[in-house]
Design a protein around this motif. Sequence first.
Motif, PDB file in Angstrom:
ATOM      1  N   GLY A  29     -10.923  -7.653  10.246  1.00  0.00           N
ATOM      2  CA  GLY A  29     -10.159  -6.582  10.886  1.00  0.00           C
ATOM      3  C   GLY A  29      -8.701  -6.961  10.982  1.00  0.00           C
ATOM      4  O   GLY A  29      -8.172  -7.657  10.113  1.00  0.00           O
ATOM      5  N   TYR A  30      -8.080  -6.497  12.057  1.00  0.00           N
ATOM      6  CA  TYR A  30      -6.648  -6.752  12.255  1.00  0.00           C
ATOM      7  C   TYR A  30      -6.455  -7.260  13.676  1.00  0.00           C
ATOM      8  O   TYR A  30      -6.769  -6.532  14.627  1.00  0.00           O
ATOM      9  CB  TYR A  30      -5.856  -5.472  12.054  1.00  0.00           C
ATOM     10  N   GLY A  31      -5.982  -8.462  13.846  1.00  0.00           N
ATOM     11  CA  GLY A  31      -5.809  -9.005  15.193  1.00  0.00           C
ATOM     12  C   GLY A  31      -7.118  -8.949  15.964  1.00  0.00           C
ATOM     13  O   GLY A  31      -8.139  -9.448  15.492  1.00  0.00           O
ATOM     14  N   THR A  34     -11.865  -5.348  15.230  1.00  0.00           N
ATOM     15  CA  THR A  34     -12.824  -5.613  14.162  1.00  0.00           C
ATOM     16  C   THR A  34     -13.158  -4.299  13.461  1.00  0.00           C
ATOM     17  O   THR A  34     -13.513  -3.314  14.107  1.00  0.00           O
ATOM     18  CB  THR A  34     -14.105  -6.247  14.743  1.00  0.00           C
ATOM     19  N   VAL A  35     -12.997  -4.286  12.153  1.00  0.00           N
ATOM     20  CA  VAL A  35     -13.255  -3.075  11.369  1.00  0.00           C
ATOM     21  C   VAL A  35     -14.528  -3.240  10.537  1.00  0.00           C
ATOM     22  O   VAL A  35     -15.332  -2.316  10.409  1.00  0.00           O
ATOM     23  CB  VAL A  35     -12.051  -2.746  10.445  1.00  0.00           C
ATOM     24  N   LEU A  36     -14.719  -4.418   9.977  1.00  0.00           N
ATOM     25  CA  LEU A  36     -15.866  -4.656   9.082  1.00  0.00           C
ATOM     26  C   LEU A  36     -16.875  -5.565   9.757  1.00  0.00           C
ATOM     27  O   LEU A  36     -16.505  -6.596  10.336  1.00  0.00           O
ATOM     28  CB  LEU A  36     -15.385  -5.324   7.784  1.00  0.00           C
ATOM     29  N   GLY A  53     -17.150   5.836   0.551  1.00  0.00           N
ATOM     30  CA  GLY A  53     -17.422   5.988   1.975  1.00  0.00           C
ATOM     31  C   GLY A  53     -16.397   6.907   2.597  1.00  0.00           C
ATOM     32  O   GLY A  53     -15.346   7.134   2.017  1.00  0.00           O
ATOM     33  N   PRO A  54     -16.704   7.409   3.788  1.00  0.00           N
ATOM     34  CA  PRO A  54     -15.802   8.368   4.432  1.00  0.00           C
ATOM     35  C   PRO A  54     -14.445   7.751   4.760  1.00  0.00           C
ATOM     36  O   PRO A  54     -14.299   6.525   4.814  1.00  0.00           O
ATOM     37  CB  PRO A  54     -16.530   8.736   5.732  1.00  0.00           C
ATOM     38  N   ASN A  55     -13.481   8.611   5.027  1.00  0.00           N
ATOM     39  CA  ASN A  55     -12.161   8.165   5.482  1.00  0.00           C
ATOM     40  C   ASN A  55     -12.293   7.340   6.734  1.00  0.00           C
ATOM     41  O   ASN A  55     -13.045   7.706   7.633  1.00  0.00           O
ATOM     42  CB  ASN A  55     -11.296   9.386   5.806  1.00  0.00           C
ATOM     43  N   GLY A  56     -11.596   6.252   6.792  1.00  0.00           N
ATOM     44  CA  GLY A  56     -11.602   5.430   7.994  1.00  0.00           C
ATOM     45  C   GLY A  56     -12.796   4.495   8.085  1.00  0.00           C
ATOM     46  O   GLY A  56     -12.957   3.787   9.075  1.00  0.00           O
ATOM     47  N   SER A  57     -13.648   4.466   7.057  1.00  0.00           N
ATOM     48  CA  SER A  57     -14.850   3.631   7.135  1.00  0.00           C
ATOM     49  C   SER A  57     -14.544   2.156   6.885  1.00  0.00           C
ATOM     50  O   SER A  57     -15.381   1.305   7.147  1.00  0.00           O
ATOM     51  CB  SER A  57     -15.915   4.125   6.141  1.00  0.00           C
ATOM     52  N   GLY A  58     -13.357   1.863   6.362  1.00  0.00           N
ATOM     53  CA  GLY A  58     -12.972   0.466   6.181  1.00  0.00           C
ATOM     54  C   GLY A  58     -12.850   0.031   4.726  1.00  0.00           C
ATOM     55  O   GLY A  58     -12.773  -1.172   4.441  1.00  0.00           O
ATOM     56  N   LYS A  59     -12.795   0.990   3.806  1.00  0.00           N
ATOM     57  CA  LYS A  59     -12.746   0.641   2.376  1.00  0.00           C
ATOM     58  C   LYS A  59     -11.484  -0.169   2.048  1.00  0.00           C
ATOM     59  O   LYS A  59     -11.556  -1.210   1.390  1.00  0.00           O
ATOM     60  CB  LYS A  59     -12.812   1.912   1.517  1.00  0.00           C
ATOM     61  N   SER A  60     -10.343   0.335   2.500  1.00  0.00           N
ATOM     62  CA  SER A  60      -9.099  -0.397   2.218  1.00  0.00           C
ATOM     63  C   SER A  60      -9.101  -1.746   2.932  1.00  0.00           C
ATOM     64  O   SER A  60      -8.637  -2.753   2.377  1.00  0.00           O
ATOM     65  CB  SER A  60      -7.878   0.418   2.657  1.00  0.00           C
ATOM     66  N   THR A  61      -9.659  -1.772   4.138  1.00  0.00           N
ATOM     67  CA  THR A  61      -9.718  -3.031   4.883  1.00  0.00           C
ATOM     68  C   THR A  61     -10.575  -4.060   4.155  1.00  0.00           C
ATOM     69  O   THR A  61     -10.250  -5.250   4.138  1.00  0.00           O
ATOM     70  CB  THR A  61     -10.259  -2.783   6.306  1.00  0.00           C
ATOM     71  N   LEU A  62     -11.647  -3.596   3.530  1.00  0.00           N
ATOM     72  CA  LEU A  62     -12.495  -4.531   2.776  1.00  0.00           C
ATOM     73  C   LEU A  62     -11.680  -5.179   1.662  1.00  0.00           C
ATOM     74  O   LEU A  62     -11.701  -6.400   1.472  1.00  0.00           O
ATOM     75  CB  LEU A  62     -13.727  -3.794   2.230  1.00  0.00           C
ATOM     76  N   LEU A 101      -2.468  -1.319  -4.460  1.00  0.00           N
ATOM     77  CA  LEU A 101      -2.690  -0.756  -3.122  1.00  0.00           C
ATOM     78  C   LEU A 101      -2.833   0.750  -3.175  1.00  0.00           C
ATOM     79  O   LEU A 101      -2.352   1.406  -4.106  1.00  0.00           O
ATOM     80  CB  LEU A 101      -1.503  -1.115  -2.220  1.00  0.00           C
ATOM     81  N   GLN A 102      -3.470   1.277  -2.125  1.00  0.00           N
ATOM     82  CA  GLN A 102      -3.670   2.730  -2.028  1.00  0.00           C
ATOM     83  C   GLN A 102      -2.331   3.458  -2.119  1.00  0.00           C
ATOM     84  O   GLN A 102      -2.222   4.494  -2.754  1.00  0.00           O
ATOM     85  CB  GLN A 102      -4.364   3.041  -0.704  1.00  0.00           C
ATOM     86  N   ASP A 103      -1.320   2.885  -1.466  1.00  0.00           N
ATOM     87  CA  ASP A 103      -0.003   3.516  -1.521  1.00  0.00           C
ATOM     88  C   ASP A 103       0.932   2.716  -2.432  1.00  0.00           C
ATOM     89  O   ASP A 103       2.069   2.463  -2.099  1.00  0.00           O
ATOM     90  CB  ASP A 103       0.590   3.667  -0.119  1.00  0.00           C
TER      91      ASP A 103
HETATM   92  N1  LIG Z   1      -3.068  -2.450   9.976  1.00  0.00           N
HETATM   93  C1  LIG Z   1      -4.048  -1.988  10.772  1.00  0.00           C
HETATM   94  N2  LIG Z   1      -4.142  -2.371  12.055  1.00  0.00           N
HETATM   95  C2  LIG Z   1      -5.125  -1.926  12.870  1.00  0.00           C
HETATM   96  N3  LIG Z   1      -6.100  -1.078  12.464  1.00  0.00           N
HETATM   97  C3  LIG Z   1      -6.064  -0.663  11.191  1.00  0.00           C
HETATM   98  C4  LIG Z   1      -5.049  -1.087  10.271  1.00  0.00           C
HETATM   99  N4  LIG Z   1      -5.286  -0.510   9.068  1.00  0.00           N
HETATM  100  C5  LIG Z   1      -6.392   0.235   9.242  1.00  0.00           C
HETATM  101  N5  LIG Z   1      -6.859   0.150  10.494  1.00  0.00           N
HETATM  102  C6  LIG Z   1      -8.057   0.812  11.034  1.00  0.00           C
HETATM  103  O1  LIG Z   1      -9.178   0.341  10.312  1.00  0.00           O
HETATM  104  C7  LIG Z   1     -10.120   1.386  10.135  1.00  0.00           C
HETATM  105  C8  LIG Z   1     -10.472   1.484   8.659  1.00  0.00           C
HETATM  106  O2  LIG Z   1      -9.318   1.871   7.933  1.00  0.00           O
HETATM  107  P1  LIG Z   1      -9.256   1.789   6.350  1.00  0.00           P
HETATM  108  O3  LIG Z   1      -9.742   0.475   5.924  1.00  0.00           O
HETATM  109  O4  LIG Z   1      -7.892   2.188   5.942  1.00  0.00           O
HETATM  110  O5  LIG Z   1     -10.334   2.906   5.947  1.00  0.00           O
HETATM  111  P2  LIG Z   1     -10.537   3.687   4.561  1.00  0.00           P
HETATM  112  O6  LIG Z   1      -9.747   2.985   3.514  1.00  0.00           O
HETATM  113  O7  LIG Z   1     -12.014   3.673   4.333  1.00  0.00           O
HETATM  114  O8  LIG Z   1     -10.042   5.089   4.806  1.00  0.00           O
HETATM  115  C9  LIG Z   1      -9.493   2.652  10.705  1.00  0.00           C
HETATM  116  O9  LIG Z   1     -10.039   2.864  11.986  1.00  0.00           O
HETATM  117  C10 LIG Z   1      -8.040   2.303  10.783  1.00  0.00           C
HETATM  118  O10 LIG Z   1      -7.419   2.977  11.837  1.00  0.00           O
END
Ligand SMILES: Nc1ncnc2c1ncn2[C@@H]1O[C@H](COP(=O)(O)OP(=O)(O)O)[C@@H](O)[C@H]1O
Length: 253
Positions: A29-31, A34-36, A53-62, A101-103
């Motif tokens: 996660g971030y700090g 926990t996201v994953l 997976g749905p928006n916000g599910s953590g794909k980019s975080t993975l 990256l996504q962006d």
């Molecule tokens: N830099 C960050 N700091 C804190 N939370 C984050 C950060 N980036 C994403 N998140 C949170 O992590 C969760 C998953 O986000 P993300 O991985 O971008 O999902 P996806 O790519 O599946 O749409 C979301 O709840 C988002 O708000």
Amino acid sequence: MPAESNMSTHSDPQSSETAFLEMRDVVAGYGNTTVLHDINIGVENGQIACLIGPNGSGKSTLMKSIYGFADVKSGTITVNENDITGRSPQENLMAGMSYVLQDASVFPQMTVHENMLMGGYVFDDDSQAARRAEELYDEFPILGDIRNQNAGTLSGGQRRLLELARALMVDPEIMMLDEPSIGLEPRFIEDVFDRIKQLNNLGTTILLVEQNAQKGLSVADRGFVLASGEIKFTGTGTELLNNDEIGRLYLGG
Ligand SMILES: Nc1ncnc2c1ncn2[C@@H]1O[C@H](COP(=O)(O)OP(=O)(O)O)[C@@H](O)[C@H]1O
Ligand SMILES: [Mg+2]
């Protein structure tokens, strides 16, 4: 090859083989966030794997947790059996992993060629980057044709191709692509997936995140469904495409 066995150290007694790119029991996660939760996935050498997976599910975080942009709190990430957990993005790039990256953005005031050279900044000498760019123009002639054009003037499809090709400057073993088809006009989407197959045919292992789940899974050897930070389904691309529950929940079918 050392004849070592690491079977006994595995927490999952079912899988004795270590995949080329592997996440084991990863919490990230971030700090303090926990996201994953407890992610276990494996991608074989030379495969295309697609994460949906749905928006916000953590794909980019993975992806970020693999590459060193997010915090891995526990678990391990290995590439070719080397532990890369917590390795920095710079080190990952040097080690042959690239990440779009996504962006992802190009430098609009620079030419296509200058953008390409930026992708090779890790090379020791500039001529090496220039040679690599030429190789990629051979592979993607349309980029060579527009090499002197300012990147800011490119169409969406041309820009995405530049982003992909720039990430190839380091001749990566593994490429991670976060939503490569997002924001593209439909007529360019097919082209992006053709390019992805082309990159894979060059021997690059690809981990892809796709909002366009149908399209992503259709090019994938392996698919993973992520929801609420957990892997819910794993299978071949075809298995996931044909799974009724996945179709209903994630493929809009
Ligand atoms: N830099 C960050 N700091 C804190 N939370 C984050 C950060 N980036 C994403 N998140 C949170 O992590 C969760 C998953 O986000 P993300 O991985 O971008 O999902 P996806 O790519 O599946 O749409 C979301 O709840 C988002 O708000
Ligand atoms: Mg995302």
